[in-house]
Structures are given as C-alpha cells and as structure tokens.
Write a protein that holds these residues in place. Structure first.
Motif, PDB file in Angstrom:
ATOM      1  N   SER A 181       0.881  -1.237   0.530  1.00  0.00           N
ATOM      2  CA  SER A 181      -0.343   0.412  -0.022  1.00  0.00           C
ATOM      3  C   SER A 181       0.764   1.480  -0.255  1.00  0.00           C
ATOM      4  N   GLY A 182       0.564   2.092  -1.102  1.00  0.00           N
ATOM      5  CA  GLY A 182       1.412   3.474  -1.364  1.00  0.00           C
ATOM      6  C   GLY A 182       0.231   4.235  -0.151  1.00  0.00           C
ATOM      7  N   LEU A 183       1.175   5.499  -0.392  1.00  0.00           N
ATOM      8  CA  LEU A 183       1.184   6.391   0.703  1.00  0.00           C
ATOM      9  C   LEU A 183       0.701   7.748   0.222  1.00  0.00           C
ATOM     10  N   LEU A 184      -0.060   8.308   0.354  1.00  0.00           N
ATOM     11  CA  LEU A 184      -0.909   9.404  -0.162  1.00  0.00           C
ATOM     12  C   LEU A 184      -0.455  10.230  -1.080  1.00  0.00           C
ATOM     13  N   ASN A 185       1.020  10.788  -0.200  1.00  0.00           N
ATOM     14  CA  ASN A 185       1.069  11.556  -1.254  1.00  0.00           C
ATOM     15  C   ASN A 185       2.366  11.405  -1.927  1.00  0.00           C
ATOM     16  N   GLY A 186       2.409   9.728  -2.695  1.00  0.00           N
ATOM     17  CA  GLY A 186       3.290   9.288  -3.649  1.00  0.00           C
ATOM     18  C   GLY A 186       4.887   9.102  -3.031  1.00  0.00           C
ATOM     19  N   ASP A 187       5.413   8.991  -1.189  1.00  0.00           N
ATOM     20  CA  ASP A 187       6.409   9.502  -1.179  1.00  0.00           C
ATOM     21  C   ASP A 187       6.286   7.609  -1.521  1.00  0.00           C
ATOM     22  N   VAL A 188       8.222   7.511  -1.325  1.00  0.00           N
ATOM     23  CA  VAL A 188       7.917   6.080  -1.506  1.00  0.00           C
ATOM     24  C   VAL A 188       8.618   5.327   0.279  1.00  0.00           C
ATOM     25  N   VAL A 189       8.649   4.350   0.343  1.00  0.00           N
ATOM     26  CA  VAL A 189       9.851   3.766   1.705  1.00  0.00           C
ATOM     27  C   VAL A 189      11.028   2.886   1.508  1.00  0.00           C
ATOM     28  N   ALA A 309      23.653  -1.781  -0.474  1.00  0.00           N
ATOM     29  CA  ALA A 309      23.861  -0.796  -1.996  1.00  0.00           C
ATOM     30  C   ALA A 309      22.667  -1.335  -2.717  1.00  0.00           C
ATOM     31  N   GLY A 310      23.345  -0.229  -3.270  1.00  0.00           N
ATOM     32  CA  GLY A 310      21.760  -0.205  -4.450  1.00  0.00           C
ATOM     33  C   GLY A 310      21.407   0.719  -4.291  1.00  0.00           C
ATOM     34  N   THR A 311      20.256   0.147  -2.966  1.00  0.00           N
ATOM     35  CA  THR A 311      19.282   1.774  -2.966  1.00  0.00           C
ATOM     36  C   THR A 311      18.634   2.415  -2.786  1.00  0.00           C
ATOM     37  N   GLU A 312      19.985   3.409  -2.245  1.00  0.00           N
ATOM     38  CA  GLU A 312      19.948   4.522  -3.141  1.00  0.00           C
ATOM     39  C   GLU A 312      19.860   5.195  -4.914  1.00  0.00           C
ATOM     40  N   ARG A 313      20.780   4.417  -5.529  1.00  0.00           N
ATOM     41  CA  ARG A 313      21.018   4.203  -6.727  1.00  0.00           C
ATOM     42  C   ARG A 313      19.026   4.212  -7.587  1.00  0.00           C
ATOM     43  N   LEU A 314      18.642   3.350  -6.989  1.00  0.00           N
ATOM     44  CA  LEU A 314      17.385   2.293  -7.670  1.00  0.00           C
ATOM     45  C   LEU A 314      16.033   3.602  -6.917  1.00  0.00           C
ATOM     46  N   LEU A 315      16.122   4.118  -5.628  1.00  0.00           N
ATOM     47  CA  LEU A 315      15.847   5.305  -5.417  1.00  0.00           C
ATOM     48  C   LEU A 315      15.486   6.837  -6.506  1.00  0.00           C
ATOM     49  N   HIS A 316      16.920   6.891  -6.568  1.00  0.00           N
ATOM     50  CA  HIS A 316      17.343   7.931  -7.745  1.00  0.00           C
ATOM     51  C   HIS A 316      16.367   7.696  -9.103  1.00  0.00           C
ATOM     52  N   PRO A 330       8.928  12.002  -5.387  1.00  0.00           N
ATOM     53  CA  PRO A 330       8.711  11.465  -3.962  1.00  0.00           C
ATOM     54  C   PRO A 330       9.779  11.591  -2.937  1.00  0.00           C
ATOM     55  N   GLN A 331       9.383  12.039  -1.517  1.00  0.00           N
ATOM     56  CA  GLN A 331      10.276  11.557  -0.398  1.00  0.00           C
ATOM     57  C   GLN A 331      10.703  10.384  -0.158  1.00  0.00           C
ATOM     58  N   PRO A 332      12.141   9.788   0.362  1.00  0.00           N
ATOM     59  CA  PRO A 332      12.377   8.679   1.037  1.00  0.00           C
ATOM     60  C   PRO A 332      11.800   8.458   2.454  1.00  0.00           C
ATOM     61  N   VAL A 333      11.141   8.026   2.659  1.00  0.00           N
ATOM     62  CA  VAL A 333      10.317   7.541   3.863  1.00  0.00           C
ATOM     63  C   VAL A 333      10.738   6.309   4.806  1.00  0.00           C
ATOM     64  N   TYR A 334      11.169   6.490   6.044  1.00  0.00           N
ATOM     65  CA  TYR A 334      11.405   5.265   6.696  1.00  0.00           C
ATOM     66  C   TYR A 334      10.176   5.211   7.859  1.00  0.00           C
ATOM     67  N   SER A 335       9.903   4.264   7.669  1.00  0.00           N
ATOM     68  CA  SER A 335       8.698   3.140   7.877  1.00  0.00           C
ATOM     69  C   SER A 335       8.976   2.794   9.418  1.00  0.00           C
ATOM     70  N   GLY A 336       7.760   2.971   9.888  1.00  0.00           N
ATOM     71  CA  GLY A 336       7.594   1.831  11.557  1.00  0.00           C
ATOM     72  C   GLY A 336       7.347   0.834  11.104  1.00  0.00           C
ATOM     73  N   LEU A 352      12.503  -0.612  -2.963  1.00  0.00           N
ATOM     74  CA  LEU A 352      11.015   0.301  -3.013  1.00  0.00           C
ATOM     75  C   LEU A 352       9.951  -0.188  -2.842  1.00  0.00           C
ATOM     76  N   CYS A 353       9.923  -0.240  -1.402  1.00  0.00           N
ATOM     77  CA  CYS A 353       8.254  -0.874  -0.551  1.00  0.00           C
ATOM     78  C   CYS A 353       7.329   0.631  -0.888  1.00  0.00           C
ATOM     79  N   GLY A 354       5.981   0.468  -0.854  1.00  0.00           N
ATOM     80  CA  GLY A 354       5.144   1.280  -1.136  1.00  0.00           C
ATOM     81  C   GLY A 354       4.592   1.892  -1.876  1.00  0.00           C
ATOM     82  N   VAL A 355       5.366   1.017  -3.077  1.00  0.00           N
ATOM     83  CA  VAL A 355       4.458   1.744  -4.201  1.00  0.00           C
ATOM     84  C   VAL A 355       3.754   0.970  -4.734  1.00  0.00           C
ATOM     85  N   GLY A 356       2.906   0.669  -4.208  1.00  0.00           N
ATOM     86  CA  GLY A 356       1.369  -0.069  -4.726  1.00  0.00           C
ATOM     87  C   GLY A 356       0.751   0.974  -4.937  1.00  0.00           C
ATOM     88  N   VAL A 357      -0.788   0.733  -4.756  1.00  0.00           N
ATOM     89  CA  VAL A 357      -1.972   1.617  -5.587  1.00  0.00           C
ATOM     90  C   VAL A 357      -1.811   3.215  -4.555  1.00  0.00           C
TER      91      VAL A 357
END
Length: 392
Positions: A181-189, A309-316, A330-336, A352-357
C-alpha cells in the motif's frame, strides 16, 4: 547486448487503455475475501490469479502449506541481465463479511473494500507493469512476480515458509519493487523497522493464599518484576518494548503458578533484534525466587528492511521517473511498519516499498484506495525498470 528503445508516451497510453480491465481484475480480487487464516479463500484467489497469469503466457508455480494459503510465483522468459522482482500479498486482515454485502464499492476516485488498498491494488499494479512491458516486447530483464498468502500474520501460518518463497524466488535479482500500500502523497518507503511478538511464560508454585502462603511462589509477582525491567529496556534509537498482554492466575485466594506476557518489540536493524532477544533472555533467567522459572518463545518476527548497496541508486531512478512523468518527486520514508521487503534486502537486493496503489485506513472498515493511482503507480515502476542501466 541488444539495446531496446521504447516510446514512453505509447507505453503510458497503453497502460491507460488497460485501466478498465485491470480495475475489473482488482474488483474480482477484492470480492474473493481472503483473510490470512481462511486457507481455502486464499487458495481460491491464488487459483484465480494463476489462471489470469497463465493467459498472459507466464511460467507459474504455486507453493502450498499445511495451514496457510499458497504463495504464488510467476515470471516472464529469462533475459540477458539480472531479473527484477515485483512483490505483493494476497491475504487480508478483515473477517469475511465485515464490509457487508457490497465488498467492492466505488465513490468517485475512492474504492472501498477488504484489502482494496492493502494489498490487492498492489497486485493489480504489479500485473499491469508486467503486461505493459510484455506488450512492447521488453526482454532485457526477466520479470518475477512473488505473491504471499500469509503476510499479514508474519508468515506464522506457513511457519516461515512464505519468507523462504520470497528468498528463493528473488534470488539473483538486480532490484525489487514491493507493491505494498502506497502513501497518499506518493512518497516511497526505502527503509522499515522490524517487529515481532515474544511470549514469556513465568512458572511459579501454587498454594492456598490464606492457609499456607509460604508454600507458594507467585508467578504474577515475578512477572510484574520482569515487566518493569522489560519496559525499561526501550530505547528510541534501538529497540522498543511493549508488554501489551498479561494473563495469570485463577482465583484471588490462590497463589498463581503461571503468568503469560506478550511482548511487542520494534527494532531499526536486525542486529538490534538479536540484542533485544538476548536481553529478554537475561531477564527470563533472572528470578527473585529460585522456585520460579521463565520461558521465552518467539511468536512472530518481521525482520527489518535495511538499505543495501544500490538502494539509493534505485531510489534516484524512481524519483527521476516520477519527475519525467510529471508527478511530484517522491521523498524517501523510514516507516515503523513492517513488510516482506525485508526478506529481499536480507539477500543484498535493493527494494523500494510502498509503490502499490495509494490510499489510507488499511486494516479498518474505512480502508480505501485511490482508483486513479492504479495506472499512475504502474507507469512509475515501468519507467524505472526501463531506466535501469545495464550495470545495475
């Protein structure tokens, strides 16, 4: 290496053209209500998707479990470069019938229903991504779809088997997208805490509380002592501990010989989990009365999703794809919250997580998804995959 060129606008137009049919699949999935503990219903959804994926020409495999619904793995033909995984889960938390007679209800751009947001909309996103890339002849990287049947209960019903399915199916992948499940503002975990439940059973000695109390050793008294010590362990920079459920005793005039404590833990790294379990064991071993002893049992654990290794590159790459498509960066989110992405990062694969609807109110009767985000999220993932350089 064959260099495939793609017209992004044509791909986006194709994704838009599939909106109605994919929303229909989304509706079918939601109407197959599939709580984690309802093995037959999870299997019914897996069978429905298996048929759908077969029609797409994908190789498929279902992994069955004794007490849990099946996991489902599908993939395209092997490519020249390391594969990409798309993940989601088929089970939900809602009891069957909780949403009434109309399990799938649309109100403008909002769709309501059990698991519509968490995470059946994500399944639709993942399948749409594969369908779009297939349609335009994408062959550079194999696309792997991995769907779990007991994610909501931390794979406890499959006794960890669901975690192993992820590890096996994602092996060798260059990157993964968890269509949670994705965040309403489109940010990514990009990072998540881990979480778990640990049970502590304190055993004492029962006796009559009035006639011969000296013969008893109170399990509740020792449990209270341990609870205070456990709660004092909490550190916002490391692990958090919460003694959320305490049960003990049978009557007020008997010294209790048993008390059970359910301890919830949250931890930022998997090393913090190991440290937390060690400290809990030390508390279990430390008893004020030698006639009392305590046992520790790990009930469920979701490992932490840590950057690799590669997380930041994939995020960009994902951020650039969003911007190119005209969406906010989107901004990167650190989720609890916890997710199955952890089992992929433990392999050293960036996720990258939280990229669903997009949506809100998961796990409640007000759970909803934003209907238009189905195609939007699919476009973002497709362009990110197409943008991955050969050396990724």
């Amino acid at each position: 290496m064959q260099n495939q060129q793609f017209d992004i606008q044509k791909i986006c137009d194709y994704i838009d053209s599939r909106e109605q049919s994919m929303t229909k699949l989304w509706e079918q999935m939601v109407r197959i209500e599939s709580p984690s503990a309802e093995k037959a219903e999870v299997n019914r959804l897996a069978a429905h998707l298996d048929t759908y994926l077969d029609a797409m020409g994908l190789w498929r495999k279902k992994v069955a479990f004794e007490a849990a619904g099946s996991s489902l793995v599908a993939q395209t033909e092997e490519g020249e470069l390391p594969p990409v995984a798309l993940m989601a889960h088929m089970d939900t938390v809602h009891p069957i019938g909780r949403f009434g007679d109309d399990a799938f209800r649309r109100d403008g751009d909002k769709i309501y229903g059990p698991g519509v947001y968490d995470c059946k909309g994500g399944i639709a996103v993942a399948i749409l991504v594969i369908a779009a890339l297939q349609h335009f002849g994408y062959r550079k990287r194999q696309l792997r779809l991995i769907l779990s049947g007991d994610e909501e209960v931390a794979h406890s019903l499959s006794k960890g088997g669901g975690c192993q399915v992820y590890a096996d199916a994602a092996a060798g992948c260059a990157a993964a997208f968890n269509c949670e499940s994705g965040l309403l503002n489109g940010d990514v975990v990009y990072r998540r805490k881990g979480g778990g439940i640990v049970g502590i059973t304190v055993h004492g000695v029962s006796a009559h509380a009035g006639k011969e109390p000296e013969k008893g050793a109170s399990a509740i008294r020792e449990a209270a002592r341990k609870i205070l010590k456990i709660e004092e362990l909490s550190d916002t920079n490391r692990a958090l501990f919460n003694c959320g459920i305490v049960k003990g005793g049978t009557t007020s005039n008997a010294i209790p010989d048993r008390c059970d404590i359910a301890v919830g833990i949250r931890f930022p790294t998997n090393q913090d989990l190991e440290d937390a379990l060690k400290r809990l064991q030390e508390i279990c071993d430390d008893n004020a009365d030698p006639r009392v002893h305590a046992e520790l049992e790990i009930k469920t654990v979701f490992k932490a999703m840590e950057p690799v290794a590669g997380t930041e590159r994939l995020l960009h790459l994902y951020q650039d794809a969003c911007a190119e498509l005209g969406f906010p960066r989107p901004q990167p989110v650190y989720s609890g919250g916890c997710s199955d992405a952890a089992y992929i990062t433990m392999l050293g694969i960036p996720v990258l997580c939280g990229v669903g609807v997009r949506g809100d109110a998961s796990h409640t009767v007000n759970e909803y998804a934003v209907a238009s985000s189905l195609t939007e999220q699919a476009k973002k993932i497709v362009l990110t995959i197409l943008s991955m350089p050969d050396d990724f």
